[in-house]
Design a protein around this motif. Structure first.
Motif, PDB file in Angstrom:
ATOM      1  N   ILE B 177       0.764  -0.384   0.010  1.00 57.08           N
ATOM      2  CA  ILE B 177       0.384  -0.009  -0.315  1.00 57.08           C
ATOM      3  C   ILE B 177       0.785   1.410  -0.418  1.00 57.08           C
ATOM      4  O   ILE B 177       0.074   2.307  -0.714  1.00 57.08           O
ATOM      5  CB  ILE B 177      -0.718  -0.044   1.262  1.00 57.08           C
ATOM      6  N   SER B 180       2.434   1.377  -3.711  1.00 55.43           N
ATOM      7  CA  SER B 180       1.186   1.680  -4.640  1.00 55.43           C
ATOM      8  C   SER B 180       0.230   2.409  -3.923  1.00 55.43           C
ATOM      9  O   SER B 180      -0.162   3.084  -4.029  1.00 55.43           O
ATOM     10  CB  SER B 180       1.332   0.790  -5.428  1.00 55.43           C
ATOM     11  N   SER B 181      -1.061   1.590  -4.076  1.00 53.78           N
ATOM     12  CA  SER B 181      -2.091   2.026  -3.458  1.00 53.78           C
ATOM     13  C   SER B 181      -2.676   0.592  -2.681  1.00 53.78           C
ATOM     14  O   SER B 181      -2.860  -0.387  -3.449  1.00 53.78           O
ATOM     15  CB  SER B 181      -2.969   3.131  -4.702  1.00 53.78           C
ATOM     16  N   TYR B 182      -4.298   1.380  -2.093  1.00 52.91           N
ATOM     17  CA  TYR B 182      -5.054  -0.233  -1.977  1.00 52.91           C
ATOM     18  C   TYR B 182      -5.953  -0.780  -2.672  1.00 52.91           C
ATOM     19  O   TYR B 182      -5.412  -2.574  -3.502  1.00 52.91           O
ATOM     20  CB  TYR B 182      -6.431   0.594  -1.003  1.00 52.91           C
TER      21      TYR B 182
END
Lengths: 240, 196
Positions: B177, B180-182
């Motif tokens: 996370i 990058s991201s959720y």
């Protein structure tokens, strides 16, 4: 006797009472994990400032494993029965007895040092040079000890994470520990080509017995590098 | 004498109350799974998938996979919408179920004996410790962390050789996370799903 029963009953009713309490609206909140909170106190935060380099070495090791070591160990596994390979693993472990002896002594675990010595004598003679482990049948279990653990006993902090080519997951303290263990390993005192040869055989033999573990790790993780790093520090922290 | 009778009576009651302790629950499930894996009806390569699905079903009764998934997401959990939470739990609990049951089905061949060491209860949570003894005479410590749900105790974390499954995934999720991201994490979990 009465007092003891009373205390027992009291503690039991406390447990029962605690269970009666309604749990707070759980689903919206972060999972409450009392045991993880206990662990967190014991574990220092992981420091990995050299992550780009470490990751590069991790990928190198991963490829070395997939392209070279795994095929070789598979070939070896095909020709050597499991019982034989387990014996070889035991014999290598037996030879490294000085590592366990010295570190048990340095840690003040004299009883463990004694057990290791008895194991070495029994397994080297009755166990035919360590190929078999009759000592374990007499309830003399291995008393593992290594220099990294000794340094931890003397409160040396682990330092940053390091992922070495071939050797894999370690820390600054772990690397010093490995160097110390190598100095104590009789294999080091063989003539160089024999020494490397022996270590190579040891590594391939070990992989032939444990390669599924690495494959399973890769399958079960989303970021095997982080998974290894986290597991390295967690299992070390528990041994300290 | 009277005191002794009272004590015996008390023991009988206590026995009944403790019969369903976390350790007893773990023991029942472990023994059922081992019996299934040893059953001559399910041996051999062609019975592999049948054997695995039976093990999976048995373990599902003892594991709170949804709670495990929630625990793995850790501090990121509260930031998700209810729909995202539901999606995550469904996706990741399936993944956990597959990987853990497969592991059990793979390694039991080396197992010689299970030693049940004891349990520690803290209100609605419990820790049950065992040692798996292999035929090669190697001890593998294992700990089940459990949560009370109604009258039952269910496992939400497994600590294998001192490494907590939940903590390990939580660290991986944190890293993914952060990098990058959720959404990136969800994509990676999806990529791990076996193609049907």
């Amino acid at each position: 006797m009465k007092a003891r029963i009373a205390i027992f009953l009291l503690s039991f009713s406390c447990i029962a009472f605690a269970n009666e309490e309604a749990k707070p609206g759980t689903q919206d909140q972060e999972f409450h994990d009392p045991f993880a909170a206990e662990d967190a106190v014991a574990q220092p935060k992981i420091s990995d400032p050299l992550e780009p380099m470490n990751r590069a070495f991790y990928h190198f090791n991963d490829k070395l494993y997939s392209w070279v070591l795994r095929p070789v160990s598979k070939g070896y596994r095909a020709v050597a029965p499991k019982a034989f390979r387990e014996s070889v693993e035991r014999a290598f472990a037996n030879v490294k007895y000085p590592v366990r002896l010295v570190n048990n002594v340095l840690e003040g675990r004299f009883k463990s040092a004694g057990i290791e010595t008895t194991r070495f004598v029994v397994n080297t003679t009755v166990g035919l040079g360590g190929l078999f482990d009759p000592a374990a049948r007499w309830h003399l279990q291995p008393q593992l000890a290594a220099f990294d653990q000794t340094l931890a006993v003397y409160r040396v902090p682990s330092g940053i994470y390091l992922h070495w080519p071939i050797l894999g997951a370690s820390s600054v303290r772990g690397s010093v520990g490995t160097a110390g263990d190598i100095m104590l390993s009789p294999l080091r005192y063989l003539d160089t080509p024999w020494g490397y040869g022996a270590e190579g055989v040891n590594k391939i033999n070990m992989l032939s017995l444990h390669s599924e573990e690495y494959d399973a790790l890769k399958e079960a993780t989303l970021d095997p590098y982080v998974a290894l790093r986290s597991a390295y520090f967690e299992s070390r922290a528990r041994k300290e | 004498m009277k005191r002794l009778t009272t004590f015996a009576l008390f023991l009988a009651f206590a026995g009944a109350a403790f019969a369903e302790s976390p350790l007893a629950k773990v023991k029942t499930t472990t023994e059922k799974v081992l019996l299934l894996l040893q059953d001559s009806k399910f041996q051999g390569e062609e019975k592999k998938s049948e054997r695995r699905s039976l093990v999976r079903a048995e373990m599902e009764k003892r594991f709170a996979w949804e709670e495990s998934a929630r625990a793995c997401l850790g501090r990121h959990w509260i930031k998700r919408t209810p729909a995202e939470k539901a999606e995550f739990v469904k996706l990741f609990s399936e993944f956990l179920k597959d990987t853990y049951s497969d592991k059990v089905a793979t390694y039991y061949g080396d197992l010689e004996k299970v030693d049940y060491q004891g349990e520690k209860i803290q209100a609605d949570y419990a820790s049950v410790k065992l040692v798996l003894k292999t035929k090669a005479k190697i001890d593998h410590p294992l700990e089940y962390r459990m949560e009370k749900t109604g009258d039952d105790w269910k496992v939400y974390d497994v600590v294998i050789e001192g490494v907590s499954m939940v903590k390990n995934y939580r660290d991986q999720f944190d890293a993914i996370i952060a990098k990058s991201s959720y959404e990136g994490l969800i994509k990676e979990i999806r990529a791990k799903q076996p193609t049907p």
